[in-house]
Design an enzyme around this catalytic site. Structure first.
Site, PDB file in Angstrom:
ATOM      1  N   GLY A 112       0.929  -0.978  -0.378  1.00 24.57           N
ATOM      2  CA  GLY A 112       0.491   0.561  -0.034  1.00 24.57           C
ATOM      3  C   GLY A 112       0.898   1.522  -0.312  1.00 24.57           C
ATOM      4  N   ASP A 113       0.731   2.152   0.892  1.00 20.86           N
ATOM      5  CA  ASP A 113       1.219   3.234   0.872  1.00 20.86           C
ATOM      6  C   ASP A 113       2.889   3.367   1.876  1.00 20.86           C
ATOM      7  OD1 ASP A 113      -0.192   3.391   3.623  1.00 20.86           O
ATOM      8  OD2 ASP A 113      -1.257   5.291   3.605  1.00 20.86           O
ATOM      9  N   GLU A 114       3.189   2.288   2.321  1.00 20.34           N
ATOM     10  CA  GLU A 114       3.948   2.152   3.738  1.00 20.34           C
ATOM     11  C   GLU A 114       5.402   1.449   3.186  1.00 20.34           C
ATOM     12  OE1 GLU A 114       1.156   1.005   7.700  1.00 20.34           O
ATOM     13  OE2 GLU A 114       2.293  -0.577   6.150  1.00 20.34           O
TER      14      GLU A 114
END
Length: 185
Positions: A112-114
């Site tokens: 994801g956004d990690e």
């Protein structure tokens, strides 16, 4: 009567097959350990590197740290500009993270956004300074979507790696530190 291939020809063919199998194995390893969108290791690749760092720490006592990086507002970016803009933001951030650390360090996308950054030979001060520098670099970098500058920001937490750590425990501590930082901001 058909002519049998010579022993040298058979060996040459076998060497060719082996070389092709080795090439395929290398490609499968790359596919299994590198993110399909951004040019960094995926979670599996990052965890493999982290396990190697833990082993080195146990043997040589070299300090190391992990930064946990969360890209702020990716859902809003996707909703406002489309998923291609969100993908471009992820690539942009991965590139800035990679440029912002030493060649011996490892940037990985956890999903994801990690992202996570493995800092070799890093004490607490080095980890804190690197986190602050990366936050500033991402905030200061131009990210353009449809001709418009769109601000990007990240939250970063970090933890030092301890001798008896597991990758899961390290990531959990770094993630918790990131959320503590978000709550304090």
């Amino acid at each position: 009567m058909t002519k049998q291939p010579s022993r040298e020809a058979e060996l040459a063919e076998l060497h060719g097959r082996i070389a092709e199998l080795e090439r395929r194995c290398t490609e499968l390893d790359r596919l299994a350990h590198h993110d399909t969108l951004v040019p960094v290791p995926n979670r599996r690749g990052f965890l493999r590197q982290l396990e190697q760092t833990i082993a080195r720490l146990k043997r040589y006592k070299d300090p190391a740290a992990v930064l946990f990086v969360d890209l702020d507002g990716l859902k809003m970016l996707n909703d406002s500009f489309g998923h291609s803009a969100g993908d471009a933001a992820l690539v942009h951030v991965a590139t800035l993270l990679t440029r912002g650390v030493r060649e011996s360090d490892t940037v990985g996308r956890l999903g994801g956004d990690e992202f996570a950054v493995l800092l070799d030979h890093a004490c607490e001060i080095t980890a804190m300074d690197t986190a602050e520098r990366l936050i500033d670099a991402i905030a200061d970098a131009d990210f353009i979507v449809d001709g418009r500058a769109v601000p990007l920001s990240v939250a970063i937490g970090f933890t030092l790696i301890e001798v008896d750590d597991t990758p899961a425990a390290i990531l959990a501590r770094a993630d918790a530190a990131m959320y503590q930082g978000k709550a304090a901001a």
